[in-house]
Motif scaffolding. Structure first.
Motif, PDB file in Angstrom:
ATOM      1  N   ARG A 298       0.841  -1.206   0.000  1.00  0.00           N
ATOM      2  CA  ARG A 298       0.000   0.000   0.000  1.00  0.00           C
ATOM      3  C   ARG A 298       0.877   1.257   0.000  1.00  0.00           C
ATOM      4  O   ARG A 298       0.581   2.237  -0.708  1.00  0.00           O
ATOM      5  CB  ARG A 298      -0.907   0.003   1.232  1.00  0.00           C
ATOM      6  CG  ARG A 298      -2.035  -1.038   1.188  1.00  0.00           C
ATOM      7  CD  ARG A 298      -2.771  -1.072   2.511  1.00  0.00           C
ATOM      8  NE  ARG A 298      -3.884  -2.019   2.503  1.00  0.00           N
ATOM      9  CZ  ARG A 298      -5.182  -1.666   2.463  1.00  0.00           C
ATOM     10  NH1 ARG A 298      -5.517  -0.392   2.415  1.00  0.00           N
ATOM     11  NH2 ARG A 298      -6.126  -2.583   2.472  1.00  0.00           N
ATOM     12  N   ARG A 299       1.920   1.251   0.793  1.00  0.00           N
ATOM     13  CA  ARG A 299       2.791   2.431   0.861  1.00  0.00           C
ATOM     14  C   ARG A 299       3.542   2.629  -0.460  1.00  0.00           C
ATOM     15  O   ARG A 299       3.694   3.760  -0.937  1.00  0.00           O
ATOM     16  CB  ARG A 299       3.770   2.294   2.026  1.00  0.00           C
ATOM     17  CG  ARG A 299       3.116   2.299   3.398  1.00  0.00           C
ATOM     18  CD  ARG A 299       4.161   2.417   4.503  1.00  0.00           C
ATOM     19  NE  ARG A 299       5.106   1.306   4.492  1.00  0.00           N
ATOM     20  CZ  ARG A 299       5.007   0.221   5.252  1.00  0.00           C
ATOM     21  NH1 ARG A 299       3.980   0.076   6.084  1.00  0.00           N
ATOM     22  NH2 ARG A 299       5.918  -0.739   5.195  1.00  0.00           N
ATOM     23  N   ALA A 304       4.671   5.503  -5.448  1.00  0.00           N
ATOM     24  CA  ALA A 304       4.839   5.389  -6.905  1.00  0.00           C
ATOM     25  C   ALA A 304       3.834   6.272  -7.643  1.00  0.00           C
ATOM     26  O   ALA A 304       4.166   6.888  -8.671  1.00  0.00           O
ATOM     27  CB  ALA A 304       4.677   3.936  -7.328  1.00  0.00           C
ATOM     28  N   ASP A 305       2.621   6.336  -7.134  1.00  0.00           N
ATOM     29  CA  ASP A 305       1.601   7.189  -7.740  1.00  0.00           C
ATOM     30  C   ASP A 305       2.061   8.655  -7.735  1.00  0.00           C
ATOM     31  O   ASP A 305       1.922   9.372  -8.737  1.00  0.00           O
ATOM     32  CB  ASP A 305       0.298   7.027  -6.960  1.00  0.00           C
ATOM     33  CG  ASP A 305      -0.817   7.926  -7.471  1.00  0.00           C
ATOM     34  OD1 ASP A 305      -1.504   7.517  -8.430  1.00  0.00           O
ATOM     35  OD2 ASP A 305      -1.002   9.028  -6.911  1.00  0.00           O
ATOM     36  N   ARG A 405      10.625   1.310 -13.401  1.00  0.00           N
ATOM     37  CA  ARG A 405      11.693   2.118 -12.805  1.00  0.00           C
ATOM     38  C   ARG A 405      11.135   2.990 -11.672  1.00  0.00           C
ATOM     39  O   ARG A 405      11.807   3.220 -10.659  1.00  0.00           O
ATOM     40  CB  ARG A 405      12.344   2.993 -13.879  1.00  0.00           C
ATOM     41  CG  ARG A 405      13.264   2.220 -14.825  1.00  0.00           C
ATOM     42  CD  ARG A 405      13.861   3.135 -15.862  1.00  0.00           C
ATOM     43  NE  ARG A 405      13.146   3.048 -17.127  1.00  0.00           N
ATOM     44  CZ  ARG A 405      13.178   3.982 -18.079  1.00  0.00           C
ATOM     45  NH1 ARG A 405      13.850   5.093 -17.888  1.00  0.00           N
ATOM     46  NH2 ARG A 405      12.519   3.815 -19.193  1.00  0.00           N
ATOM     47  N   ILE A 406       9.924   3.477 -11.862  1.00  0.00           N
ATOM     48  CA  ILE A 406       9.273   4.272 -10.812  1.00  0.00           C
ATOM     49  C   ILE A 406       9.010   3.402  -9.587  1.00  0.00           C
ATOM     50  O   ILE A 406       9.284   3.795  -8.448  1.00  0.00           O
ATOM     51  CB  ILE A 406       7.965   4.882 -11.349  1.00  0.00           C
ATOM     52  CG1 ILE A 406       8.279   5.962 -12.383  1.00  0.00           C
ATOM     53  CG2 ILE A 406       7.114   5.443 -10.208  1.00  0.00           C
ATOM     54  CD1 ILE A 406       7.054   6.487 -13.115  1.00  0.00           C
ATOM     55  N   ILE A 407       8.472   2.201  -9.821  1.00  0.00           N
ATOM     56  CA  ILE A 407       8.176   1.292  -8.713  1.00  0.00           C
ATOM     57  C   ILE A 407       9.456   0.925  -7.964  1.00  0.00           C
ATOM     58  O   ILE A 407       9.466   0.816  -6.735  1.00  0.00           O
ATOM     59  CB  ILE A 407       7.460   0.033  -9.221  1.00  0.00           C
ATOM     60  CG1 ILE A 407       6.096   0.409  -9.806  1.00  0.00           C
ATOM     61  CG2 ILE A 407       7.279  -0.992  -8.108  1.00  0.00           C
ATOM     62  CD1 ILE A 407       5.441  -0.703 -10.603  1.00  0.00           C
ATOM     63  N   ALA A 408      10.567   0.750  -8.706  1.00  0.00           N
ATOM     64  CA  ALA A 408      11.838   0.401  -8.064  1.00  0.00           C
ATOM     65  C   ALA A 408      12.261   1.475  -7.069  1.00  0.00           C
ATOM     66  O   ALA A 408      12.762   1.177  -5.976  1.00  0.00           O
ATOM     67  CB  ALA A 408      12.912   0.198  -9.126  1.00  0.00           C
ATOM     68  N   VAL A 409      12.064   2.737  -7.414  1.00  0.00           N
ATOM     69  CA  VAL A 409      12.414   3.836  -6.502  1.00  0.00           C
ATOM     70  C   VAL A 409      11.510   3.817  -5.276  1.00  0.00           C
ATOM     71  O   VAL A 409      11.977   3.925  -4.131  1.00  0.00           O
ATOM     72  CB  VAL A 409      12.317   5.191  -7.239  1.00  0.00           C
ATOM     73  CG1 VAL A 409      12.452   6.348  -6.241  1.00  0.00           C
ATOM     74  CG2 VAL A 409      13.395   5.288  -8.313  1.00  0.00           C
TER      75      VAL A 409
END
Length: 534
Positions: A298-299, A304-305, A405-409
């Motif tokens: 959830r976090r 990422a959003d 790549r966004i999710i990885a961050v």
């Protein structure tokens, strides 16, 4: 009548098939274990001439029967100090006709203890763990099954399953003769669907291990003891039809099971507006696997959003990132909690391989749901690195989808801010420093820059007032619940709050009463659902 497909085209069977696939893997069974049980159960239901409504409830209960399997894995891993998935599978094999009871042959039990419990621990520690298992295992396992039943029932409730499905999942470990593991319910007081599920589990397991005759023999031997005689007789009748066995033995089974969903089910289709809530249930199921990471998905989804919006991504891409981030770790259930809790530099090659395959399993699980196929490529690539040294495909940076790549961050940030118990706790400034050092090698520069800008511009979150807590929880009770959600024992919670263990027990009793649960896993799930662990 069910809604017309053209109006509500998302099939409930597809979603529950993903739950079944994931939970089968999570309990160490073959991925189609749940589907095979459902095939058996639906044939038994027809022999018993169940009504359309009863067949519908049976179908959904079979696919959700293991959805609480992640509720106790962390505790098992700590209790045995080993890969709890492998150990649990081997433990059941010791005494398959009476699973979860110590075998009567002490040599079998001793062999299992020596192979699994406390391996690698100092001799004195290991001896103590072996004695603790012999002394406490029935009570400990009973508590684990109770947690699993409560979580499975709650997940069914969140998926808007009928009350009989929720009730059935609460009683899947009862026995016809009253000698079950939890409540001592016996005979026809046990929901019929639970009694059918009990038979299907025996049939599926013994058929897989020993073939048709082994499956028939075990239910005959347990008829009138663990198993309902009427249900056993219905299975034996169905087993006389060669088509029953052909459907069970020709893989993949899932396509046939999908077609078995009763056409008259009012739950056959669901509206797209419910898809997010269903994704939340799947994410929470996965996050319970390692209780110290509760609410992680959830976090990550929220972070990422915000990164995607900061990068001015089109709305459809933002939505894809949000869903993919929420569901990125559904495949983590294939990795034992014991392995997940180990420092990375202490993993064996085999354990590291387990870790590296979890994005692959996430992709497999989500690809079974047409409505989630759009996020599967992002989920599969969320552990790839810019330098090409990630997993599981070792893609170079230019080939990693931007969403991944966004999710990885976002994932890396949460991993560092909410570390596992055996890892250093860093403040946010230190976390950003670590991540900045990883830019270009591990993390995407553009995604990290957007993250840093979003973090810098974020307004402070005001401290919630006492009146804002759900169910009338007090500030102290929320504090206790948060620590429990970090996998701390009562003793550890007491030490953290500088109170006695009895005071913590008193708080937990009040918490359970207020939120309407009776198990630790259900309380953690409640905290996840209500945003108390963020």
């Amino acid at each position: 009548m069910p809604p017309a497909p053209e109006q509500k085209a998302i099939r409930m069977a597809d979603l529950l098939g993903a739950f079944s696939f994931a939970s089968s893997l999570g309990r160490g069974a073959p991925p189609e274990h749940g589907a095979r049980c459902c095939h058996i159960g639906m044939h038994i239901g027809r022999e018993l001439a169940l009504s359309s409504g009863e067949q519908t409830n049976l179908y959904y209960a079979e696919l959700l029967k293991d959805s609480g399997c992640t509720a106790w894995t962390s505790k098992l891993a700590a209790f045995w100090l080993t890969d709890e998935i492998a150990a649990r599978r081997a433990y059941v094999a010791l005494n398959p006709k009476h699973p979860w009871k110590n075998p009567s042959n002490p040599l079998k039990l001793l062999s299992w203890l020596m192979k699994y419990v406390g391996v690698g621990a100092p001799l004195a520690t290991r001896a103590g763990m072996v004695m603790e298992h012999v002394r406490r295992s029935p009570e400990f396992l009973r508590e684990g099954f109770e947690n699993a039943c409560h979580v499975a029932s709650r997940i069914a409730q969140r998926l808007d399953m009928p009350q009989p499905v929720q009730d059935a999942l609460m009683h899947t470990f009862e026995q016809w003769d009253g000698n079950g593991l939890l409540y001592g319910t016996k005979g026809e007081a046990i929901p019929l669907i639970s009694r059918i599920v009990g038979v299907t589990c025996f049939v599926e397991g013994f058929h897989r291990m020993g073939g048709r005759e082994a499956a028939k023999q075990v239910v005959i031997e347990r008829r009138g003891e663990a198993l309902d005689p009427t249900v056993v007789d219905a299975f034996l009748s169905a087993s006389q039809d060669e088509r029953f066995w052909e459907g069970l033995e020709q893989e993949p089974v899932w396509d046939r099971v999908r077609s078995m969903e009763p056409e008259g089910s009012p739950h056959r289709y669901f509206v797209e507006d419910k898809l997010w809530n269903i994704a939340l249930a799947l994410a929470d199921f996965a996050d319970l696997h390692l209780s110290s990471t509760a609410a992680h998905s959830r976090r990550v989804a929220e972070t990422a959003d915000r990164i995607a919006r900061r990068m001015a991504a089109p709305q459809p891409e933002v939505e894809a990132v949000r869903y993919a981030a929420l569901l990125h770790d559904v495949g983590i259930v294939t990795v034992s909690s014991f392995v997940l809790s180990k420092p990375e530099d202490q993993l064996t090659d085999a354990e590291r391989e387990q870790m590296h395959l979890h994005p692959y399993h996430s992709e497999r699980i989500l690809s079974r749901v047409p409505a989630f196929k759009f996020v599967a490529p992002l989920v599969a690539a969320h552990h790839e690195r810019m330098d090409g040294q990630g997993y599981y495909r070792r893609l170079p940076g230019t080939q990693i989808p931007l969403g991944a790549r966004i999710i990885a961050v976002a994932d890396r940030f949460d991993e560092l801010v909410y570390p596992l118990p055996n890892r250093a706790v860093l403040d946010v400034e230190q976390v950003v420093g670590v991540m900045r050092h990883e830019v270009g090698r591990r993390l995407c520069p553009d995604a990290f820059q957007a993250f840093a800008e979003e973090l810098e511009g974020a307004a402070p979150v005001p401290k919630a007032r006492r009146s804002e807590w759900p169910a009338g929880l007090t500030d102290r009770e929320v504090e206790v619940l948060r620590l429990v959600g970090r996998a701390l024992s009562r003793r550890e919670v007491a030490d953290a709050l500088f109170v006695s263990e009895s005071t913590v027990r008193h708080h937990l009793e009040h918490i359970y009463s207020k939120i309407g649960v009776s198990t630790r896993a259900a309380a953690i799930l409640y905290a996840m659902e209500h945003g108390l662990l963020n």
